[in-house]
Design an enzyme around this catalytic site. Structure first.
Site, PDB file in Angstrom:
ATOM      1  CB  SER A  50      -0.869  -0.110   1.335  1.00  0.00           C
ATOM      2  OG  SER A  50      -0.023   0.113   2.267  1.00  0.00           O
ATOM      3  CG  ASP A  83      -3.642  -2.772  -1.547  1.00  0.00           C
ATOM      4  OD1 ASP A  83      -4.598  -3.059  -2.400  1.00  0.00           O
ATOM      5  OD2 ASP A  83      -3.699  -3.215  -0.544  1.00  0.00           O
ATOM      6  CG  HIS A  84      -6.421   0.319  -1.699  1.00  0.00           C
ATOM      7  ND1 HIS A  84      -7.832   0.395  -2.294  1.00  0.00           N
ATOM      8  CD2 HIS A  84      -6.545  -0.729  -0.945  1.00  0.00           C
ATOM      9  CE1 HIS A  84      -8.598  -0.583  -1.902  1.00  0.00           C
ATOM     10  NE2 HIS A  84      -7.742  -1.037  -1.030  1.00  0.00           N
ATOM     11  CG  HIS A 223     -10.078  -4.714  -2.404  1.00  0.00           C
ATOM     12  ND1 HIS A 223      -8.874  -3.708  -2.184  1.00  0.00           N
ATOM     13  CD2 HIS A 223      -9.647  -5.154  -3.852  1.00  0.00           C
ATOM     14  CE1 HIS A 223      -8.035  -3.618  -3.257  1.00  0.00           C
ATOM     15  NE2 HIS A 223      -8.710  -4.232  -4.402  1.00  0.00           N
ATOM     16  CB  SER A 225     -10.811 -11.158   1.011  1.00  0.00           C
ATOM     17  OG  SER A 225     -11.876 -10.524   0.164  1.00  0.00           O
ATOM     18  CB  SER A 226      -8.919 -10.630   6.545  1.00  0.00           C
ATOM     19  OG  SER A 226      -7.748 -10.443   6.175  1.00  0.00           O
ATOM     20  CG  ASP A 268      -2.959  -5.930   5.448  1.00  0.00           C
ATOM     21  OD1 ASP A 268      -2.063  -6.764   6.152  1.00  0.00           O
ATOM     22  OD2 ASP A 268      -2.691  -4.863   5.382  1.00  0.00           O
ATOM     23  CB  THR A 269      -7.195  -7.692   8.696  1.00  0.00           C
ATOM     24  OG1 THR A 269      -7.393  -6.543   8.047  1.00  0.00           O
ATOM     25  CG2 THR A 269      -7.646  -8.004  10.084  1.00  0.00           C
TER      26      THR A 269
HETATM   27  P1  13P Z   1      -8.256  -7.119   5.041  1.00  0.00           P
HETATM   28  O1  13P Z   1      -8.437  -5.941   5.845  1.00  0.00           O
HETATM   29  O2  13P Z   1      -9.693  -7.733   4.772  1.00  0.00           O
HETATM   30  O3  13P Z   1      -7.291  -8.071   5.068  1.00  0.00           O
HETATM   31  O4  13P Z   1      -8.341  -6.539   3.339  1.00  0.00           O
HETATM   32  C1  13P Z   1      -6.942  -6.238   2.782  1.00  0.00           C
HETATM   33  C2  13P Z   1      -7.491  -5.651   1.336  1.00  0.00           C
HETATM   34  O5  13P Z   1      -8.431  -5.474   0.898  1.00  0.00           O
HETATM   35  C3  13P Z   1      -5.923  -4.881   0.852  1.00  0.00           C
HETATM   36  O6  13P Z   1      -6.237  -4.085  -0.165  1.00  0.00           O
HETATM   37  O1  G3H Z   2      -6.123  -1.610   1.750  1.00  0.00           O
HETATM   38  C1  G3H Z   2      -5.794  -2.064   3.104  1.00  0.00           C
HETATM   39  C2  G3H Z   2      -4.548  -2.816   3.455  1.00  0.00           C
HETATM   40  O2  G3H Z   2      -4.858  -3.576   4.579  1.00  0.00           O
HETATM   41  C3  G3H Z   2      -3.273  -1.972   3.634  1.00  0.00           C
HETATM   42  O3  G3H Z   2      -3.246  -1.203   4.689  1.00  0.00           O
HETATM   43  O4  G3H Z   2      -2.833   1.164   4.140  1.00  0.00           O
HETATM   44  O5  G3H Z   2      -2.461   0.285   6.469  1.00  0.00           O
HETATM   45  O6  G3H Z   2      -1.195  -0.552   4.735  1.00  0.00           O
HETATM   46  P1  G3H Z   2      -2.244   0.013   5.027  1.00  0.00           P
HETATM   47 ZN    ZN Z   3      -8.193  -3.110  -0.234  1.00  0.00          ZN
END
Ligand code: 13P
Ligand code: G3H
Ligand code: ZN
Length: 341
Positions: A50, A83-84, A223, A225-226, A268-269
């Site tokens: 990210s 990411d994003h 996204h 998807s934890s 990620d989570t």
């Molecule tokens: P989580 O917070 O569900 O792991 O999602 C991560 C994510 O979508 C990162 O772009």
């Molecule tokens: O999109 C969210 C991801 O979990 C990345 O998180 O921006 O805290 O690194 P972050």
């Molecule tokens: Zn995301």
């Protein structure tokens, strides 16, 4: 093996009918955990960073760790994805650094908070597609907005406020020519997605299926998807943490998504929870320890376990050796040919 395009991995996943986890990283231990899980399960890999991760690691560190991973695990097709990305400029700097895939998240304005207009989103995404495809680099876009807020990124609203409209999604894909499409179906970033196990009222899998029917050839991305497993929450709370009860996205719902066009699943989570639980356990049980390796090693191992499990559940396990990498120059030539046709 050099870093490869995400488009190739997702095309292969579509052929094989499986999904590929995209795991966020900020440091060496997280990259090592993913690569070890990939070797153990023989999985292709998407590592994503990210804006927050890029700034935390000054992104050069991260990039060179990825080159080390590619060198140490030559049998694993490996993608480095942004990411994003919040703006064309952020995507440009990632491409210049060596990312092989970028997300232009034009669903929000560059402040990463305010939902944008359709026209703004199309314009920004098209610009990134033109710039990235010229170099063979993959582009993910997003239509509709996820819920929650992570590190300043997100609407701060619940996951149902800006669901993806299927007809608008089809128009978006047509106008942008992107490679993968992130959709909003009720999920949120972070640990607090649902206050009880989600039902069709809160997690709109029917919406996803509808979008897939309109866009059968577009790689869909889930996204937020934890799965936020109870056992990982419990370890944290057992060793002094204070997580409130919460639910994530059940793996069986993700598997239903994979049967309906989902090829990339962002996680990620779950890894953050695994790392934190393992570190808390060492701190609680061995307060005399002060060598960072004494807690980073179990943390890395805990993350590896989660990643290996997800790789197996998403179906990417066993597919690392299915194909040879297509060079980015060849990917660029294919995009140019398609545009000219
Ligand atoms: P989580 O917070 O569900 O792991 O999602 C991560 C994510 O979508 C990162 O772009
Ligand atoms: O999109 C969210 C991801 O979990 C990345 O998180 O921006 O805290 O690194 P972050
Ligand atoms: Zn995301």
């Amino acid at each position: 093996m050099p870093l490869v395009s995400m488009r190739q991995l997702l095309d292969e996943a579509a052929k094989g009918g499986y999904g590929v986890g995209a795991f966020n990283v900020n440091n060496m231990e997280q990259i090592q955990a993913i690569m070890e899980a990939a070797r153990e399960t023989k999985s292709p890999v998407i590592v994503q960073a990210s804006r927050g991760a890029r700034s935390y690691s000054q992104d050069k560190y991260l990039y060179h760790l990825m080159l080390a991973a590619a060198e140490l695990y030559p049998e694993i097709p490996l993608v480095l994805h942004l990411d994003h990305g919040n703006s064309v400029e952020t995507c440009k700097s990632a491409i210049e650094l060596g990312f092989t895939s970028v997300m232009m998240d034009g669903s929000l304005m560059p402040d990463g908070k305010t939902p944008s207009s359709f026209d703004y989103n199309v314009k920004a995404t098209r610009e990134v597609v033109a710039m990235a495809h010229a170099k063979g680099i993959t582009v993910e876009g997003e239509i509709g907005c996820l819920g929650g807020i992570e590190d300043g990124h997100g609407t701060g609203l619940d996951g149902l406020s800006h669901l993806t409209d299927p007809a608008q999604a089809a128009e978006f894909v047509k106008q942008t020519g992107l490679d993968a499409l992130a959709i909003a179906i009720g999920t949120s970033h972070g640990a607090y997605k649902f206050s009880k196990k989600p039902t069709g009222e809160t997690l709109k899998m029917d919406r996803l299926i509808e979008i897939h029917k309109l866009l059968p050839n577009t790689h869909l991305v889930m996204h937020g998807s934890s799965s936020v497993p109870k056992d990982l929450q419990d370890i944290i709370n057992q060793y002094g943490g204070k997580l409130k009860p919460t639910w994530g996205v059940p793996v069986e719902e993700i598997q239903l998504g994979i049967k309906n066009g989902v090829r990339k699943i962002n996680v990620d989570t779950d890894n953050r929870l695994a790392i934190t639980g393992a570190i808390r356990k060492v701190f609680a049980e061995k307060p005399e320890e002060f060598d960072p390796r004494s807690y980073l090693k179990p943390a890395r191992e805990a993350m590896k376990k989660v990643v290996a499990l997800r790789m197996t559940q998403f179906g990417q396990a066993g597919h690392a050796g299915d194909y040879a990498p297509v060079p980015l120059s060849e990917m660029a030539a294919r995009y140019a040919q398609k545009k000219a046709a």
